[in-house]
Design a protein around this motif. Sequence first.
Motif, PDB file in Angstrom:
ATOM      1  N   THR A 109       7.403 -16.038 -25.410  1.00  0.00           N
ATOM      2  CA  THR A 109       8.600 -15.494 -24.972  1.00  0.00           C
ATOM      3  C   THR A 109       9.459 -15.298 -25.929  1.00  0.00           C
ATOM      4  O   THR A 109      10.258 -14.557 -25.922  1.00  0.00           O
ATOM      5  CB  THR A 109       9.019 -16.926 -23.965  1.00  0.00           C
ATOM      6  OG1 THR A 109       8.168 -17.269 -22.967  1.00  0.00           O
ATOM      7  CG2 THR A 109      10.567 -16.400 -23.323  1.00  0.00           C
ATOM      8  N   TRP A 134       2.608 -15.945 -19.858  1.00  0.00           N
ATOM      9  CA  TRP A 134       4.043 -16.139 -19.903  1.00  0.00           C
ATOM     10  C   TRP A 134       4.904 -14.782 -19.493  1.00  0.00           C
ATOM     11  O   TRP A 134       6.109 -15.109 -19.637  1.00  0.00           O
ATOM     12  CB  TRP A 134       4.255 -16.274 -21.642  1.00  0.00           C
ATOM     13  CG  TRP A 134       3.767 -14.729 -22.251  1.00  0.00           C
ATOM     14  CD1 TRP A 134       2.683 -14.499 -22.818  1.00  0.00           C
ATOM     15  CD2 TRP A 134       4.714 -13.923 -22.862  1.00  0.00           C
ATOM     16  NE1 TRP A 134       2.659 -13.419 -23.377  1.00  0.00           N
ATOM     17  CE2 TRP A 134       4.134 -12.952 -23.517  1.00  0.00           C
ATOM     18  CE3 TRP A 134       6.192 -13.784 -22.500  1.00  0.00           C
ATOM     19  CZ2 TRP A 134       4.450 -12.006 -23.940  1.00  0.00           C
ATOM     20  CZ3 TRP A 134       6.740 -12.634 -23.057  1.00  0.00           C
ATOM     21  CH2 TRP A 134       5.931 -11.568 -23.795  1.00  0.00           C
ATOM     22  N   THR A 135       4.276 -13.763 -19.036  1.00  0.00           N
ATOM     23  CA  THR A 135       5.154 -12.625 -18.765  1.00  0.00           C
ATOM     24  C   THR A 135       4.602 -12.217 -17.433  1.00  0.00           C
ATOM     25  O   THR A 135       3.107 -11.993 -17.156  1.00  0.00           O
ATOM     26  CB  THR A 135       5.199 -11.601 -19.862  1.00  0.00           C
ATOM     27  OG1 THR A 135       5.989 -10.558 -19.050  1.00  0.00           O
ATOM     28  CG2 THR A 135       3.648 -11.155 -20.316  1.00  0.00           C
TER      29      THR A 135
END
Length: 225
Positions: A152, A173-174
């Motif tokens: 991030t 994370w995305t």
Amino acid sequence: MSAAAYDQIADWYEQDFLRGQDAETSEGNPRSLGGLLGDLLGTGSGTCLEIGCGTGVHAAALRDLGWTPVGVDLSRGMLGHARSRLPVAQADAARLPVSDGSVTAAVAVMVHTDMPHYPAVLREAARVLRPGGVFVHIGVHPCFCGAFADRTDPDAIVVRPGYLDGAWTKASWTDQGVRDKVGATHLPLPGLLHAFLDAGLALEQFAEHGTPTPIVMAVTARKRG
């Protein structure tokens, strides 16, 4: 790699992921490679087999290096975009429809986490290469990219427990990348490198790409004569 999963996202992959505003820096994006392909493969002639060619985004670069690219991929949807860029065949990378010792070079670019049996893929790459033939692997960095890595904050990658586990997951994370849509298989670094040796490929050159923490790790290997 699940053909059905990539079939479902093939248009998004080609039109949005490959061409998005963050394409040059996004984790796992085949366009975020700098000059790695040229540096590790080099110029040459003859057939270069791209294992897991996807939509064929690297075909032009291979031609610019003098190679004649031919691609294989499991996903019919991805190949629908690739056909205008290079000759292709739909096939499992662990069972290539290619004769023994018939190609001079082979590459696998940003695909090894899509292949749950990547050691078998490396054995197939070694099988189809001529003695002395070159194989280039370019993939997401096994130490800094995975479900265990929170990217991030690009200036402070957080590596949590899980690196040693080696598992398939959709955790990410995305939600702007590929992993949360089709999943990914993780191989710790020793397992990945030993798979080259076990396949009969001699390791020659290594490279990393991405700052301040590498996103990509690349390997040049050669089939033992």
